[in-house]
Design an enzyme around this catalytic site. Sequence first.
Site: not given
Length: 511
Positions: A54, A81-82, A168, A222-228, A367
């Site tokens: 953080g 870390c934090y 990290h 949209s046609g991208g992998v995320d929305s598909s 992704k």
Amino acid sequence: MTDKILILDFGSQTTQLIARRVRECRVYCEILPCHTPIHTVRQFNPRGIILSGGPASVYDRDSPLLDPEVLALNRPVLGICYGMQVLTHLLGGKVAPAHEREYGKADLRIDDPSDLLAGLGTETIAWMSHGDKVLDLPSEWIPIAHTENAPFAAMRHADRPLYAVQFHPEVIHTPKGRQILNNFLFRVCGCSPTWTIQSFIEKSVEQIRERVGDERVLCALSGGVDSSVTALVVHRAIGDRLVCVFVDNGLLRKGEAESVLLTFQKYLTLKVIAVNASDRFVPALKGVTDPEEKRKIIGAEFIAVFEEEARKLGHIEFLAQGTLYPDVIESQQVRGPSATIKTHHNVGGLPSTMEFRLIEPLRDLFKDEVREVGRDLGLPDTIVWRQPFPGPGLAVRVIGEVTEERLDILRAADAIVEEEIKRAGLYEGLWQGFAVLLPVRSVGVMGDARTYENVVGLRAVTSEDGMTADWARLPYEVVGLISNRIINEVKGVNRVVYDVSSKPPSTIEWE
């Protein structure tokens, strides 16, 4: 019963990377805020707990700290870390500003190779990012690794399964970080590797069915992998009660609207409504140069279009969209006190009031994980491996004011970039490769005449998850060919430059 790891978030930009690494080990985990009530932690019943990094300092007023009751649960704990500094501060050690801050690679020397650091050898590389350091260990704690500037780069409790590291292990720049997390999960916590992408899909489908009931859902496609992938997950949950809407906003790449619709018809048996709204987005951006304002305007216009389409179809209460974790973590403070990097149109860019309730089944994924879900659901490689394209489209690649003329220049240049990258066989090896139209002009000479034209930036990066990225070392001949073609074929451009900055400190998109 599935073993679970709880990650308490103190605001690190890489908290989700910890979750991702844990899931890669096939162990289920969830991220909750560092201030989560102790009864919620008990109810979660984790096999182990990880405290994230953080941006705060534990000695500052109002800095986020850990409820001591969490340690009283007697579960294994790993502070990162934090998170290490929080443990030190709470248990009586001392944390102070470092005389020499550590950012980047450091040589980590192993003093105790048992348990957490088993299998690392005597020395390895660790990625540091801290301005504070532990000066005195709490009572009963033992140092197990050090660097030149951090005498206590890792530590453990003498008797209890409590561990902490100053670096990290979740980032790829710590080469043996995955081994450290493996050790914590399996050696220390005794977890079993039972979580899979298939189990994620099953849980998501179950949650969507429970939340939606008998209602219909509109999906922003949209046609991208995320929305598909989002559409396929929701469709598996509710079937024909899903209606997909594809919006041509006038900010797409050359020929993109036509190719996307063709792909939907060929591969996806989904109900898709195509809306041509290109006459409303560009005018709404007239005179706007601030990238945050662009994103918010575009986000509001998208929602307005979806609401109009929903009213035509009757009442639709839910909107599904392909929001991923990098969108979330860069857009707003989420779970812990993280910093806002940029507003993504589908997160912080959404209007404060809208008629929909959101469904975002991929909100906690990266992704590459989404691509794995897509493959599992039978999505074709043409969509699975499509490079990311920003939701605001070319509006955030036309730096400065967005006009039809500038969009046309960028479309022509970007088409050349994609064509030559694919021709060279480099497309799938890149996270993204694209053109940017800069808000400057430069002097040139063409046919013995002086020109004063636009400059195009070429941006190509490699990345594993979009949270960090390095500029791609494209072959000189490919860069030269792209430059020559753009200057010769795109009217209004006389110079091409190559972006050699990484993320961080830059972001992948320029705006």
